[in-house]
Scaffold this motif. Sequence first.
Motif, mmCIF file in Angstrom:
data_model
loop_
_atom_site.group_PDB
_atom_site.id
_atom_site.type_symbol
_atom_site.label_atom_id
_atom_site.label_comp_id
_atom_site.label_asym_id
_atom_site.label_seq_id
_atom_site.Cartn_x
_atom_site.Cartn_y
_atom_site.Cartn_z
ATOM 1 N N LYS A 34 7.882 -10.146 8.942
ATOM 2 C CA LYS A 34 6.387 -10.375 9.357
ATOM 3 C C LYS A 34 5.645 -9.330 9.754
ATOM 4 N N GLY A 35 4.498 -9.127 9.163
ATOM 5 C CA GLY A 35 3.902 -7.953 9.673
ATOM 6 C C GLY A 35 2.931 -8.419 11.057
ATOM 7 N N ASP A 36 2.713 -7.169 11.760
ATOM 8 C CA ASP A 36 1.801 -7.275 12.899
ATOM 9 C C ASP A 36 0.457 -7.503 12.507
ATOM 10 N N SER A 37 -0.223 -8.299 12.902
ATOM 11 C CA SER A 37 -1.703 -8.866 12.369
ATOM 12 C C SER A 37 -2.491 -7.799 12.613
ATOM 13 N N THR A 38 -2.527 -6.794 13.652
ATOM 14 C CA THR A 38 -3.518 -5.844 14.071
ATOM 15 C C THR A 38 -3.409 -4.886 12.928
ATOM 16 N N ALA A 39 -2.297 -4.668 12.411
ATOM 17 C CA ALA A 39 -2.380 -3.629 11.253
ATOM 18 C C ALA A 39 -2.852 -4.050 10.150
ATOM 19 N N GLN A 40 -3.064 -5.112 9.705
ATOM 20 C CA GLN A 40 -3.477 -5.626 8.535
ATOM 21 C C GLN A 40 -4.811 -4.924 8.161
ATOM 22 N N GLY A 41 -5.319 -4.405 7.185
ATOM 23 C CA GLY A 41 -6.625 -3.714 7.006
ATOM 24 C C GLY A 41 -6.795 -2.294 7.606
ATOM 25 N N THR A 42 -5.948 -1.809 8.342
ATOM 26 C CA THR A 42 -6.150 -0.728 9.021
ATOM 27 C C THR A 42 -5.395 0.694 8.114
ATOM 28 N N GLY A 43 -4.393 0.235 7.389
ATOM 29 C CA GLY A 43 -3.643 0.803 6.560
ATOM 30 C C GLY A 43 -2.500 1.831 7.290
ATOM 31 N N ASN A 44 -2.241 1.388 8.750
ATOM 32 C CA ASN A 44 -1.321 1.856 9.604
ATOM 33 C C ASN A 44 -0.318 1.112 9.794
ATOM 34 N N PHE A 45 0.525 0.927 8.596
ATOM 35 C CA PHE A 45 1.779 -0.132 8.293
ATOM 36 C C PHE A 45 2.972 0.415 8.832
ATOM 37 N N ALA A 46 3.714 -0.419 9.429
ATOM 38 C CA ALA A 46 5.224 -0.301 10.117
ATOM 39 C C ALA A 46 5.812 0.139 8.891
ATOM 40 N N ARG A 47 6.911 1.227 8.941
ATOM 41 C CA ARG A 47 7.965 1.706 7.815
ATOM 42 C C ARG A 47 9.279 1.160 8.374
ATOM 43 N N PHE A 48 9.922 0.350 7.480
ATOM 44 C CA PHE A 48 11.203 0.091 7.868
ATOM 45 C C PHE A 48 12.222 0.146 6.853
ATOM 46 N N GLY A 49 13.478 0.347 7.104
ATOM 47 C CA GLY A 49 14.611 0.289 6.094
ATOM 48 C C GLY A 49 15.596 -0.801 6.243
ATOM 49 N N ILE A 50 16.241 -1.189 5.112
ATOM 50 C CA ILE A 50 17.444 -2.053 5.154
ATOM 51 C C ILE A 50 18.552 -1.476 4.489
ATOM 52 N N ASP A 51 19.474 -1.468 5.050
ATOM 53 C CA ASP A 51 20.799 -0.981 4.448
ATOM 54 C C ASP A 51 21.646 -1.901 4.372
ATOM 55 N N VAL A 52 22.497 -1.781 3.155
ATOM 56 C CA VAL A 52 23.672 -2.818 2.899
ATOM 57 C C VAL A 52 24.875 -2.052 2.797
ATOM 58 N N ASN A 53 25.914 -2.166 3.548
ATOM 59 C CA ASN A 53 27.017 -1.482 3.564
ATOM 60 C C ASN A 53 27.189 0.079 3.772
ATOM 61 N N GLY A 54 26.066 0.421 4.615
ATOM 62 C CA GLY A 54 25.923 1.799 4.578
ATOM 63 C C GLY A 54 24.916 2.602 3.487
ATOM 64 N N VAL A 55 24.306 1.581 2.838
ATOM 65 C CA VAL A 55 23.502 2.272 1.631
ATOM 66 C C VAL A 55 22.120 1.796 1.843
ATOM 67 N N ARG A 56 21.114 2.758 1.963
ATOM 68 C CA ARG A 56 19.650 2.245 1.966
ATOM 69 C C ARG A 56 19.251 1.355 0.663
ATOM 70 N N VAL A 57 18.947 0.170 0.840
ATOM 71 C CA VAL A 57 18.407 -0.668 -0.374
ATOM 72 C C VAL A 57 17.391 -0.943 -0.366
#
Length: 128
Positions: A34-57
């Motif tokens: 879920k996203g931080d409500s203060t970022a909505q509409g600002t374009g200043n979004f959090a970037r994240f990664g999800i890795d499975v067995n050591g590989v970024r998916v």
Amino acid sequence: MGRTHAHNGALWLALSGSGAAFAFYGKKAEVTLKGDSTAQGTGNFARFGIDVNGVRVIDDRMDQSRKTYTVFDSRTDEQVTVRIVKLSEAARWTVGIEAIGVEAEEGIRPTPDKRRKIEFIGDSITCG
């Protein structure tokens, strides 16, 4: 991993490198963020990664209030380790891990602690 904060049904990640990891033996894993409500509409979004067995998916930005990802899907049971990490700095708002769902008889379990840890001390240029 790193500094996290449990609040309103989610585990919130604010600092770069913060996150969570889990393991399971099964066929499927889904993660809802879920996203931080203060970022909505600002374009200043959090970037994240999800890795499975050591590989970024997944490498994405939290540009919606909620996103669900199927991060692993197999016809047979397999040993799987999933790692969710915030990639952007704290100025890019926060992202919350709201739900983790797996098709696995034993459910999820924590990953073992690393044998060694390194601590970096510095200013904002040390992030990332």
